[in-house]
Design a protein around this motif. Sequence first.
Motif, short mmCIF file in Angstrom:
data_model
loop_
_atom_site.label_atom_id
_atom_site.label_comp_id
_atom_site.label_asym_id
_atom_site.label_seq_id
_atom_site.Cartn_x
_atom_site.Cartn_y
_atom_site.Cartn_z
N LEU A 145 0.85 -1.18 0.00
CA LEU A 145 0.00 0.00 0.00
C LEU A 145 0.89 1.23 0.00
CD1 LEU A 145 -2.98 1.08 0.33
CD2 LEU A 145 -2.55 1.06 2.80
N SER A 146 0.60 2.18 -0.89
CA SER A 146 1.48 3.35 -1.03
C SER A 146 1.25 4.41 0.04
CB SER A 146 1.29 3.98 -2.41
OG SER A 146 1.48 3.04 -3.44
N GLY A 147 0.03 4.45 0.56
CA GLY A 147 -0.23 5.50 1.54
C GLY A 147 -1.46 5.24 2.38
N LEU A 148 -1.43 5.81 3.60
CA LEU A 148 -2.58 5.82 4.50
C LEU A 148 -2.83 7.26 4.90
CD1 LEU A 148 -4.68 4.79 6.59
CD2 LEU A 148 -2.75 4.38 8.16
N LEU A 149 -4.03 7.75 4.66
CA LEU A 149 -4.40 9.10 5.09
C LEU A 149 -5.37 8.98 6.26
CD1 LEU A 149 -4.43 12.17 4.85
CD2 LEU A 149 -6.26 11.96 3.15
N ASN A 150 -4.87 9.26 7.46
CA ASN A 150 -5.70 9.27 8.67
C ASN A 150 -6.45 10.59 8.75
OD1 ASN A 150 -5.08 6.71 9.94
ND2 ASN A 150 -3.05 7.52 10.39
N ASN A 151 -7.72 10.56 8.38
CA ASN A 151 -8.49 11.79 8.36
C ASN A 151 -9.73 11.75 9.25
OD1 ASN A 151 -9.58 14.39 7.04
ND2 ASN A 151 -11.19 12.89 6.59
N ALA A 152 -10.25 10.55 9.51
CA ALA A 152 -11.49 10.44 10.28
C ALA A 152 -11.35 11.15 11.63
CB ALA A 152 -11.85 8.98 10.49
N GLY A 153 -12.36 11.95 11.98
CA GLY A 153 -12.30 12.65 13.25
C GLY A 153 -13.62 13.32 13.59
N ILE A 154 -13.80 13.65 14.86
CA ILE A 154 -14.98 14.37 15.30
C ILE A 154 -14.56 15.57 16.13
CG2 ILE A 154 -16.40 12.28 15.31
CD1 ILE A 154 -16.18 12.33 18.41
#
Length: 293
Positions: free
Chosen positions: A87-96
């Motif tokens: 996998l080339s990338g992980l974007l951790n974006n989930a948030g509240i």
Amino acid sequence: MTDLTAPALPRSLLVTGASTGIGEACARHMAARGWTVFAGVRSLKDADALKDGAMGDLRPLILDVTKPEQVEAAVTTIGTALGNKRLSGLLNNAGIAKMGPLAIQPLDDFEAHFSVNVFGLLRVTQAMVPLLGGDPARQGPPGRIVTITSVGGKIAAPFLGAYTATKHANEAMTDTLRRELAIYGIDAIAVGPGSVRTPIWNKAEKDNEDGLYSGSDWEKPLEIFEETMLKGGKTGLPPQKIAEVVEDALSSRKPKARYAPVPDKLTNFTIASRLPKRWLDAIFIKRFELKKK
């Protein structure tokens, strides 16, 4: 011997929290740039909306970062799709984000922030490390982890104590991961935006419509703060701008360890982050009418 004439495999990316806002913009942008994008959404309705009008290889999947079974299912889906590639990338974006004074904010609300923004982030990250480069059986260059933090990850504003606490944690986690995962060649990068035109603050305002803090000593200051945040949500940077920064973090040969896409950056971030804390206290106290009566 490597066949130099063979076409390069498309780069791949998992985006969490891709239903709206920054996550949606990044998923669409990276897919249009030729990446295979696995986009985590909360419902089939969100998946259909994300696919509508999208360009490139965009693959929504149901992913609530607080649910281990959905994270495990995502690993299986992505791992199968990649074959023996990384996998080339992980974007951790989930948030509240929920606004409220820490002195009386319900602990359930405070804990919910950490459940999504911290534990959910780490749950997904740990699950994806083997796909990003931790599994020696997989081929290709190691991937990168990009985490959306916030100006709040450096500057703690009033009434966002729970949110900024998680974003401070995200900043520290990113630095730690970058140093620990160097053994696999996996990089970890923080992107800390300022005001962005996303629905997150509208959602936060709706959370306060039940009058939870009405009649409290913070009722009026909180109203002023809500107005400020809602204005920022309407006049801030477009999510597309953040998507372009994320693309640089994922693609640049020498990415920064931290990016700070902030409107009026000198005033809103550079100076504010360097002021003595007591000076910054005085600014917040005056702006939001928090002076002792």
